[in-house]
Design a protein around this motif. Structure first.
Motif, short mmCIF file in Angstrom:
data_model
loop_
_atom_site.label_atom_id
_atom_site.label_comp_id
_atom_site.label_asym_id
_atom_site.label_seq_id
_atom_site.Cartn_x
_atom_site.Cartn_y
_atom_site.Cartn_z
N ASP A 110 50.91 44.03 30.44
CA ASP A 110 52.06 43.18 30.74
C ASP A 110 52.25 42.94 32.24
OD1 ASP A 110 52.82 45.71 31.42
OD2 ASP A 110 54.51 45.84 30.03
N ARG A 111 51.36 43.50 33.05
CA ARG A 111 51.44 43.27 34.50
C ARG A 111 50.08 42.83 35.01
NH1 ARG A 111 52.27 48.52 35.29
NH2 ARG A 111 51.03 48.33 37.22
N ALA A 112 50.08 41.92 35.94
CA ALA A 112 48.83 41.41 36.49
C ALA A 112 48.03 42.49 37.20
CB ALA A 112 49.12 40.26 37.46
N ASP A 113 48.74 43.46 37.81
CA ASP A 113 48.03 44.49 38.58
C ASP A 113 47.71 45.74 37.77
OD1 ASP A 113 50.60 45.39 38.27
OD2 ASP A 113 50.88 46.00 40.37
N ALA A 114 47.99 45.73 36.47
CA ALA A 114 47.65 46.88 35.62
C ALA A 114 46.14 47.05 35.59
CB ALA A 114 48.19 46.67 34.21
N ILE A 115 45.67 48.30 35.58
CA ILE A 115 44.23 48.56 35.50
C ILE A 115 43.80 48.43 34.04
CG2 ILE A 115 42.36 50.19 35.94
CD1 ILE A 115 43.82 49.04 38.42
N ALA A 116 42.97 47.42 33.77
CA ALA A 116 42.55 47.13 32.40
C ALA A 116 41.18 47.70 32.07
CB ALA A 116 42.54 45.62 32.17
N ALA A 117 40.34 47.84 33.08
CA ALA A 117 38.97 48.30 32.84
C ALA A 117 38.44 49.00 34.06
CB ALA A 117 38.07 47.11 32.47
N HIS A 118 37.33 49.70 33.87
CA HIS A 118 36.65 50.38 34.96
C HIS A 118 35.16 50.08 34.80
CE1 HIS A 118 35.84 53.68 37.86
NE2 HIS A 118 37.08 53.47 38.21
N ARG A 119 34.57 49.49 35.84
CA ARG A 119 33.16 49.07 35.75
C ARG A 119 32.48 49.22 37.10
NH1 ARG A 119 30.12 44.22 36.12
NH2 ARG A 119 28.34 44.32 34.67
N ASP A 120 31.27 49.76 37.08
CA ASP A 120 30.49 49.98 38.31
C ASP A 120 31.27 50.78 39.34
OD1 ASP A 120 28.37 48.54 37.26
OD2 ASP A 120 29.05 46.64 38.12
N GLY A 121 32.06 51.73 38.85
CA GLY A 121 32.81 52.58 39.75
C GLY A 121 34.04 51.95 40.33
N ARG A 122 34.41 50.75 39.85
CA ARG A 122 35.56 50.05 40.42
C ARG A 122 36.53 49.64 39.32
NH1 ARG A 122 31.24 47.69 43.06
NH2 ARG A 122 31.38 45.83 41.74
N PRO A 123 37.84 49.65 39.63
CA PRO A 123 38.82 49.21 38.64
C PRO A 123 38.86 47.68 38.53
CG PRO A 123 39.93 49.83 40.67
CD PRO A 123 38.47 50.16 40.86
N VAL A 124 39.21 47.20 37.36
CA VAL A 124 39.38 45.77 37.11
C VAL A 124 40.83 45.57 36.67
CG1 VAL A 124 38.65 43.79 35.75
CG2 VAL A 124 36.98 45.54 36.40
N THR A 125 41.56 44.70 37.34
CA THR A 125 42.96 44.47 36.98
C THR A 125 43.07 43.58 35.75
OG1 THR A 125 43.19 42.49 38.34
CG2 THR A 125 43.64 44.63 39.41
N ALA A 126 44.24 43.60 35.14
CA ALA A 126 44.49 42.74 33.98
C ALA A 126 44.35 41.28 34.36
CB ALA A 126 45.88 43.03 33.42
N PRO A 174 41.48 35.73 40.25
CA PRO A 174 42.64 35.27 39.48
C PRO A 174 43.36 34.16 40.21
CG PRO A 174 42.57 37.66 39.56
CD PRO A 174 41.53 37.18 40.53
N ASP A 175 43.77 33.15 39.47
CA ASP A 175 44.40 31.99 40.08
C ASP A 175 45.64 31.62 39.28
OD1 ASP A 175 44.93 29.79 41.64
OD2 ASP A 175 43.57 28.47 40.54
N GLY A 176 46.75 31.53 39.93
CA GLY A 176 47.98 31.11 39.26
C GLY A 176 48.72 32.25 38.59
N GLU A 177 49.67 31.88 37.74
CA GLU A 177 50.53 32.86 37.07
C GLU A 177 49.75 33.63 36.01
OE1 GLU A 177 54.67 32.90 34.43
OE2 GLU A 177 53.87 31.04 35.28
N PHE A 178 50.04 34.94 35.91
CA PHE A 178 49.40 35.80 34.91
C PHE A 178 49.96 35.48 33.53
CE2 PHE A 178 49.46 39.98 32.62
CZ PHE A 178 48.09 40.07 32.40
N SER A 179 49.11 34.99 32.66
CA SER A 179 49.55 34.59 31.31
C SER A 179 48.50 35.02 30.30
CB SER A 179 49.74 33.07 31.26
OG SER A 179 50.06 32.65 29.94
#
Length: 453
Positions: free
Chosen positions: A21-37, A127-132
């Protein structure tokens, strides 16, 4: 393999594609780095725009993040993801008959499949624009998962977004998995267990999806060390045994096992070595996840909310919750109370009757693998033996340093003489699938090879 996917009449009930529910939430982890929602959703939208205008896509990505992005992109485009147990030529030939418009996408440049190929977009997405988050109709058919082929030809099972969501929410509640919780796995995402528990579970609970499909013990330990607690590792008994016997195992909060029976002894070893609570999932491709148990605490399985089990003669059935229609279970089950608790006594297909005596392949496999020095093993009942009570079982064992007479002598002390295999063959390895399962066709091919020697 059956008919093409049914097209459902859209309903007014829609569900989010992912639970972040937040754009900055950590959704995944890949190649040692976090990926945001926000990055995940942007990657999904970019991939959806790149897909060809077809109805069916064969998703053979091994990187779990790639698999998840392609799955979600296909859902956004209204496409059905085909998830067969293997991509052998005979399976692909059947796939073309099942879905003539199918194409495939792989993250392996060397992958060769006799279907049209498309590619995933490359490069980092901004990411571009509003998180939807896209909203998906609950009746939309999003995947076709096939049985493993352990008892015959793989059969298609269509899954809708709404029912998959119900099952995933049940699993999330049962294991207390949610935002900030890391989900690790050894099972491939194309398998129903891996699909539900290592892909859909993090996406629909807000947990962290990890990209790597773990296999070797050192990889499992390294992945656990990379992720902060709390962590849950979804594993199979085959992978668990290899991991625990490799030496010291990393500490972890939760272990979950499925795809094959887990012995209480191995479960206790796992909890003692890792400090984890260990659970088992009972389920099948047709019904999805059905029940869980804490293996070291009780033999009784507790069904997920909304599900009920019963028997019709010797046939076990399940329905309710995410199981749309009464569904047969290929196991011998003793239902307790109101149908939400049960004991599991083995697979129906595992039962063998020789010289008037009955036993199960699962029990025989357990006794073979319990012999010191036997790393892996499996019994097999040839098709001509199935039609005769005087037929003989065959068995294959991976036992470096042991001879056939030695293994035979130790096995004779464990099982009735009627079930002693003739022959017992020593092999370098068994042709297991990535889930640790042995397909019926693979065992039959091994038996035919042994007979020609």
């Amino acid at each position: 393999m059956g008919a093409t996917a049914p097209r459902r009449v859209p309903t007014s009930q829609r569900f989010p594609l992912v639970a972040y529910d937040r754009a900055d939430a950590i959704a995944a982890h890949r190649d040692g780095r976090p990926v945001t929602a926000a990055a995940l959703v942007a990657d999904i939208r970019r991939t959806a725009d790149s897909l060809p205008d077809r109805r069916h896509v064969l998703n053979v990505c091994s990187d779990r993040y790639h698999f998840a992005v392609l799955l979600c992109a296909a859902i956004v485009r209204g496409q059905v993801s085909l998830l067969p147990p293997t991509t052998t030529p005979n399976v692909i030939e059947s796939m073309r008959e099942f879905a003539p418009d199918a194409y495939f996408i792989s993250d392996d440049p060397a992958a060769q499949i006799d279907l049209p190929r498309s590619e995933l977009p490359t490069g980092n997405v901004v990411p571009d624009g509003e998180f939807s988050v896209p909203q998906i109709d609950g009746d939309q058919v999003v995947a076709c998962v096939f049985t493993s082929g352990s008892t015959g030809e793989p059969q298609p099972n269509f899954k809708t977004w709404g029912k998959l969501g119900i099952a995933t929410r049940n699993e999330s509640a049962r294991f207390c998995i949610g935002p900030g919780h890391a989900v690790l796995g050894t099972v491939p995402p194309q398998h129903m267990y891996g699909f539900e528990s290592t892909v859909l579970l993090p996406l629909l609970s807000g947990a962290i999806l990890t990209a790597e499909r773990l296999y070797y013990p050192a990889d499992i330990d390294a992945a656990i060390r990379r992720m902060p607690a709390p962590r849950t590792l979804f594993i199979t008994p085959f992978h668990m045994r290899a991991w625990l016997e490799s030496g010291e195992s990393e500490r972890i909060e939760t272990l979950v096992s499925a795809t094959a029976p887990l012995s209480v002894a191995l479960a206790r070893m796992a909890e003692e070595r890792t400090g984890a609570r260990l659970y088992e999932i009972y389920g099948c491709t047709e019904a999805g996840q059905v029940a869980t148990r804490r293996t070291t605490q009780s033999p009784v399985w507790q069904a997920y909310e909304g599900l009920r089990l019963w028997t019709e003669g010797d046939q076990a059935m399940v329905s309710g919750g995410h199981v749309e229609q009464p569904t047969k279970l290929m196991d011998i089950i003793e239902v307790q109370g109101d149908g939400t608790r049960f004991l599991l006594h083995g697979r129906t297909a595992d039962l063998v009757n020789i010289a008037g005596k009955r036993n199960s392949i699962g029990y025989l496999n357990h006794q073979l693998c319990a012999i010191p020095g036997v790393l892996d093993g499996a019994f097999y009942l040839p098709e001509d033996a199935e039609r005769s009570e005087v037929g003989r079982l065959m068995a294959f064992a991976v036992a470096p340093g042991l001879t056939v007479p030695q293994v035979t002598a130790m096995l004779r002390s464990r099982i009735d003489a009627a079930f002693m295999p003739r022959p017992l063959m020593l092999v370098e390895r068994l042709p297991r699938q990535l889930t640790g399962k042995l397909a019926h066709e693979a065992l039959r091919a091994l038996a035919e090879k042994a007979r020609k020697r």
